[in-house]
Design a protein around this motif. Structure first.
Motif, short mmCIF file in Angstrom:
data_model
loop_
_atom_site.label_atom_id
_atom_site.label_comp_id
_atom_site.label_asym_id
_atom_site.label_seq_id
_atom_site.Cartn_x
_atom_site.Cartn_y
_atom_site.Cartn_z
N HIS A 12 0.61 -1.05 0.11
CA HIS A 12 0.25 0.27 -0.19
C HIS A 12 0.57 1.34 -0.03
O HIS A 12 2.33 1.61 0.45
CB HIS A 12 -0.82 0.30 0.94
CG HIS A 12 -1.61 -1.10 1.64
ND1 HIS A 12 -2.64 -0.99 0.53
CD2 HIS A 12 -1.74 -2.35 2.26
CE1 HIS A 12 -3.72 -2.20 1.06
NE2 HIS A 12 -2.64 -2.88 1.84
N LYS A 13 0.53 1.58 -1.00
CA LYS A 13 0.79 2.97 -0.50
C LYS A 13 0.29 4.45 -0.17
O LYS A 13 -1.22 4.43 -0.65
CB LYS A 13 1.61 4.13 -2.04
CG LYS A 13 2.41 5.69 -2.51
CD LYS A 13 2.44 5.99 -3.94
CE LYS A 13 3.76 6.31 -4.05
NZ LYS A 13 3.45 7.65 -2.41
N SER A 14 0.98 5.21 0.73
CA SER A 14 0.74 6.24 1.53
C SER A 14 0.41 7.90 0.72
O SER A 14 0.29 7.24 -0.25
CB SER A 14 1.48 6.75 2.62
OG SER A 14 0.90 8.19 3.26
N ALA A 15 -1.14 7.73 0.78
CA ALA A 15 -2.10 9.02 0.22
C ALA A 15 -0.54 10.11 0.83
O ALA A 15 -1.45 10.96 -0.33
CB ALA A 15 -3.34 8.92 0.59
N ASP A 16 -0.23 10.13 1.21
CA ASP A 16 0.71 10.82 2.30
C ASP A 16 1.90 11.39 0.92
O ASP A 16 2.87 10.24 1.38
CB ASP A 16 0.92 11.29 3.29
CG ASP A 16 1.61 12.30 4.21
OD1 ASP A 16 1.98 13.32 3.50
OD2 ASP A 16 1.99 11.93 5.02
N GLU A 17 2.37 12.33 0.35
CA GLU A 17 3.69 12.37 -0.36
C GLU A 17 4.27 12.62 0.90
O GLU A 17 4.97 13.88 1.10
CB GLU A 17 2.86 13.39 -1.19
CG GLU A 17 2.05 12.44 -2.56
CD GLU A 17 3.11 11.56 -3.30
OE1 GLU A 17 4.25 11.11 -3.23
OE2 GLU A 17 2.14 10.30 -3.44
N TYR A 18 4.77 12.33 1.58
CA TYR A 18 5.44 13.26 2.81
C TYR A 18 6.73 13.02 2.39
O TYR A 18 7.55 12.24 1.51
CB TYR A 18 5.48 12.34 3.82
CG TYR A 18 5.75 12.75 5.73
CD1 TYR A 18 5.33 13.34 6.67
CD2 TYR A 18 6.86 12.68 5.80
CE1 TYR A 18 5.77 14.59 7.26
CE2 TYR A 18 7.30 12.74 7.06
CZ TYR A 18 6.78 13.74 7.53
OH TYR A 18 6.71 14.42 9.24
N ILE A 19 7.79 14.24 2.54
CA ILE A 19 9.37 14.37 2.13
C ILE A 19 10.02 12.55 2.61
O ILE A 19 9.83 12.66 4.37
CB ILE A 19 9.47 15.29 2.72
CG1 ILE A 19 9.36 16.48 1.80
CG2 ILE A 19 11.47 15.79 2.59
CD1 ILE A 19 9.52 17.79 2.49
N GLY A 20 10.70 12.59 1.85
CA GLY A 20 11.42 11.28 3.17
C GLY A 20 10.96 9.50 3.04
O GLY A 20 11.23 8.83 3.72
N SER A 47 5.17 9.09 6.20
CA SER A 47 3.79 8.72 5.72
C SER A 47 3.67 7.35 6.35
O SER A 47 2.69 6.67 6.07
CB SER A 47 4.14 9.18 4.32
OG SER A 47 5.40 7.80 3.62
N CYS A 48 4.25 6.65 6.24
CA CYS A 48 3.31 5.26 7.60
C CYS A 48 3.93 4.05 6.40
O CYS A 48 3.17 3.22 6.16
CB CYS A 48 2.71 5.62 8.08
SG CYS A 48 2.65 5.88 9.79
N ASP A 49 4.68 4.66 5.84
CA ASP A 49 4.47 3.07 3.88
C ASP A 49 5.29 2.19 4.85
O ASP A 49 4.57 1.35 4.11
CB ASP A 49 5.48 3.66 3.18
CG ASP A 49 4.46 4.64 2.54
OD1 ASP A 49 3.28 4.51 1.55
OD2 ASP A 49 5.22 6.41 1.88
N VAL A 50 6.22 1.98 5.50
CA VAL A 50 6.77 0.73 5.90
C VAL A 50 5.78 0.52 7.04
O VAL A 50 5.28 -1.14 6.81
CB VAL A 50 8.32 1.44 6.58
CG1 VAL A 50 8.60 0.01 6.91
CG2 VAL A 50 9.20 1.48 5.41
N THR A 51 5.46 1.32 7.89
CA THR A 51 4.76 0.68 9.00
C THR A 51 4.00 -0.42 8.45
O THR A 51 2.05 -0.74 8.87
CB THR A 51 3.59 2.06 9.64
OG1 THR A 51 4.91 2.79 10.50
CG2 THR A 51 3.23 0.86 10.46
#
Length: 109
Positions: A12-20, A47-51
């Motif tokens: 899943h890719k976070s909807a948040d385009e967080y820096i890094g 953005s919690c991508d790993v989480t």
């Protein structure tokens, strides 16, 4: 920090385009994880991508930017449907559009 439970089946890719954000390197990061873990602490979650893409029974997500954690709490506590309804209502109430940067600045004030 934010506690999340459950298991993820797809990437899943976070909807948040967080820096890094770490979406593109999740595989490289996860290869270092033990095969069977119960708890995952993501101390720089962003953005919690790993989480969101680590299969464990309990997640702890933490970030220096407490706004990120508050956003995810808003999704977690009422459930996704209620959270999306609230977001849609806020967008309507504040007339938030891609074209109106000022609306976002007023909303954040």
């Amino acid at each position: 920090s934010l506690n999340l439970s459950g298991e993820m089946n797809a990437v899943h890719k976070s909807a948040d385009e967080y820096i890094g954000n770490k979406y593109h390197i999740i595989g490289q990061i996860q290869k270092w994880f033990p095969a069977n873990i119960d708890l995952m602490a993501d101390i720089f979650c962003g953005s919690c991508d790993v989480t969101f893409n680590t299969k464990v029974s309990e997640h702890i997500a933490n970030d220096l930017n407490f706004f990120v954690i508050e956003i995810y709490r808003e999704f977690q506590e009422p459930g996704i449907d209620t959270a999306v309804e609230r977001i849609d209502q806020i967008i309507r109430d504040w007339n938030l559009t891609k074209e109106d940067k000022g609306a976002y600045e007023r909303f954040r004030a």
